[in-house]
Write a protein that holds these residues in place. Structure first.
Motif, PDB file in Angstrom:
ATOM      1  N   ARG A  68       0.812  -1.220   0.000  1.00 32.73           N
ATOM      2  CA  ARG A  68       0.000   0.000   0.000  1.00 32.73           C
ATOM      3  C   ARG A  68       0.847   1.272   0.000  1.00 32.73           C
ATOM      4  O   ARG A  68       0.320   2.382  -0.104  1.00 32.73           O
ATOM      5  CB  ARG A  68      -0.929   0.007   1.213  1.00 32.73           C
ATOM      6  N   THR A 126      -8.889 -16.062   1.461  1.00 32.50           N
ATOM      7  CA  THR A 126      -7.723 -15.461   0.818  1.00 32.50           C
ATOM      8  C   THR A 126      -8.005 -15.342  -0.674  1.00 32.50           C
ATOM      9  O   THR A 126      -8.579 -16.254  -1.280  1.00 32.50           O
ATOM     10  CB  THR A 126      -6.466 -16.311   1.046  1.00 32.50           C
ATOM     11  N   ALA A 152      -4.410  -2.152  -3.673  1.00 28.41           N
ATOM     12  CA  ALA A 152      -4.268  -2.663  -2.307  1.00 28.41           C
ATOM     13  C   ALA A 152      -5.028  -1.796  -1.313  1.00 28.41           C
ATOM     14  O   ALA A 152      -5.624  -2.292  -0.351  1.00 28.41           O
ATOM     15  CB  ALA A 152      -2.790  -2.730  -1.929  1.00 28.41           C
ATOM     16  N   PHE A 184      -8.781  -2.654  -1.179  1.00 24.83           N
ATOM     17  CA  PHE A 184      -9.073  -3.781  -0.283  1.00 24.83           C
ATOM     18  C   PHE A 184      -8.955  -3.360   1.178  1.00 24.83           C
ATOM     19  O   PHE A 184      -9.791  -3.726   2.019  1.00 24.83           O
ATOM     20  CB  PHE A 184      -8.129  -4.946  -0.569  1.00 24.83           C
ATOM     21  N   ILE A 195      -2.142  -8.076   3.337  1.00 24.17           N
ATOM     22  CA  ILE A 195      -1.925  -7.919   1.901  1.00 24.17           C
ATOM     23  C   ILE A 195      -0.444  -8.130   1.615  1.00 24.17           C
ATOM     24  O   ILE A 195       0.419  -7.445   2.180  1.00 24.17           O
ATOM     25  CB  ILE A 195      -2.373  -6.536   1.409  1.00 24.17           C
ATOM     26  N   LEU A 218      -1.021  -9.685  -6.119  1.00 24.56           N
ATOM     27  CA  LEU A 218      -1.320  -9.393  -4.719  1.00 24.56           C
ATOM     28  C   LEU A 218      -2.037 -10.586  -4.118  1.00 24.56           C
ATOM     29  O   LEU A 218      -2.813 -11.263  -4.820  1.00 24.56           O
ATOM     30  CB  LEU A 218      -2.248  -8.177  -4.577  1.00 24.56           C
ATOM     31  N   ILE A 226      -4.500 -11.235  -0.784  1.00 26.16           N
ATOM     32  CA  ILE A 226      -5.226 -10.520   0.265  1.00 26.16           C
ATOM     33  C   ILE A 226      -5.986 -11.531   1.110  1.00 26.16           C
ATOM     34  O   ILE A 226      -6.756 -12.337   0.588  1.00 26.16           O
ATOM     35  CB  ILE A 226      -6.215  -9.505  -0.332  1.00 26.16           C
TER      36      ILE A 226
END
Length: 310
Positions: A14, A69, A87, A90, A99, A116, A118
């Motif tokens: 992020r 996930t 990111a 989310f 993340i 990515l 998450i």
């Protein structure tokens, strides 16, 4: 193709450091993008669970406590961009989500690569899915197209530029994507570079008068003048232009214009450029090729979210 570093070497996905993207602008973009999808444009509820509840499908089919996930995956080869913004989409709906980055903006990726990963509440992941994908797919498409142009002119010394032909309100993201693809930004708007075109010349009375007027009003601003002929290019540089926009000139005329200018101003080829002629145009000696299509016509890079419920 460059290898994608292992996820363990990645910083916080992020983090906007080094992107040139403004923190407040990105926060606003995330809010507006999610609000468009979840509330029809009305302000997004501050509480994540209240915002997520607007996803009527997920609220009906996914238990509130279910975790899982999800992998953001490339469905095509390309160059990625916009991952930190995705990111944050989310994270806005699932602040406790974990993340992990599998790629970084500017990386060349292959179909199937995980960009990515998450982990968080499934409702939140699904509510954020399309907004995150729209941002990353759009930015990655621009980065991918830009890299093709950069590769086409490699070794010539010419730099690939974007233009102001951007999607309204997405200019910072799209111009950032150009940088991720190896290109450079021209001007961000009407405020940072003076672009004297034919209508300005008509209004001012001459190229020299237009240049003088800009110098008087904004002495520190770079002055660019559009030229359609070699004679116009010479007139502009003699009037004091810093930068010449050589518009719709075939390669032989571009070469003559560059020779006539003789380094007294930077030169940029534009208008009707395609990848097929990019290298030939770059070989004329121009400093830049500006390509509006990078931001107004690049197709998205196909990305998807693959969920693994816990």
């Amino acid at each position: 193709m460059s290898a994608v570093p292992a996820p363990a070497t990645r910083p916080d996905p992020r983090d906007l450091t080094g992107t040139g993207l403004d923190e407040a602008w990105v926060t606003d973009l995330v809010e507006r993008t999610l609000a468009e999808d979840l509330t029809g444009g009305s302000p997004l509820p501050h509480a994540p669970d209240q915002a997520v509840a607007h996803d009527v499908t997920s609220a009906a089919t996914v238990p509130a406590t279910q975790r899982g996930t999800a992998d953001l995956v490339a469905r095509a080869d390309g160059v990625v961009a916009g991952l930190p913004v995705a990111a944050r989409v989310f994270a806005r709906l699932s602040p406790s989500a974990t993340i992990v980055a599998g790629a970084a903006d500017g990386d060349v990726v292959r179909r199937g690569d995980v960009l990515l990963t998450i982990s968080g509440h499934v409702r939140a992941l699904l509510a954020a899915e399309r907004s995150a994908l729209n941002i990353a797919s759009r930015a990655s498409g621009i980065a991918t197209a830009t890299r093709a142009w950069v590769d086409a002119v490699a070794g010539t010394g010419a730099v690939v530029l974007d233009t102001r032909k951007t999607t309204p309100l997405l200019r910072p993201l799209e111009k950032y994507a150009v940088r991720c693809g190896g290109g450079s930004n021209k001007r961000m708007g009407l405020y940072d570079v003076a672009m004297i075109k034919d209508n300005h010349v008509a209004a001012a009375g001459s190229v020299a008068a237009a240049v003088a007027a800009v110098r008087e009003r904004a002495p520190r601003v770079t002055v660019q003048v559009e030229a359609d002929t070699v004679a116009q290019a010479v007139e502009a540089v003699e009037a004091g232009a810093d930068f010449l926009l050589l518009d719709n000139m075939p390669p032989d005329v571009l070469r003559a214009a560059v020779a006539a200018v003789a380094g007294r101003a930077e030169t940029e080829a534009t208008g009707g450029l395609t990848l097929a002629v990019a290298r030939e145009v770059a070989a004329t000696g121009v400093d830049y090729l500006s390509v509006g299509a990078l931001t107004h016509s690049s197709p998205i890079l196909d990305l998807a979210l693959d969920l693994r419920p816990a």
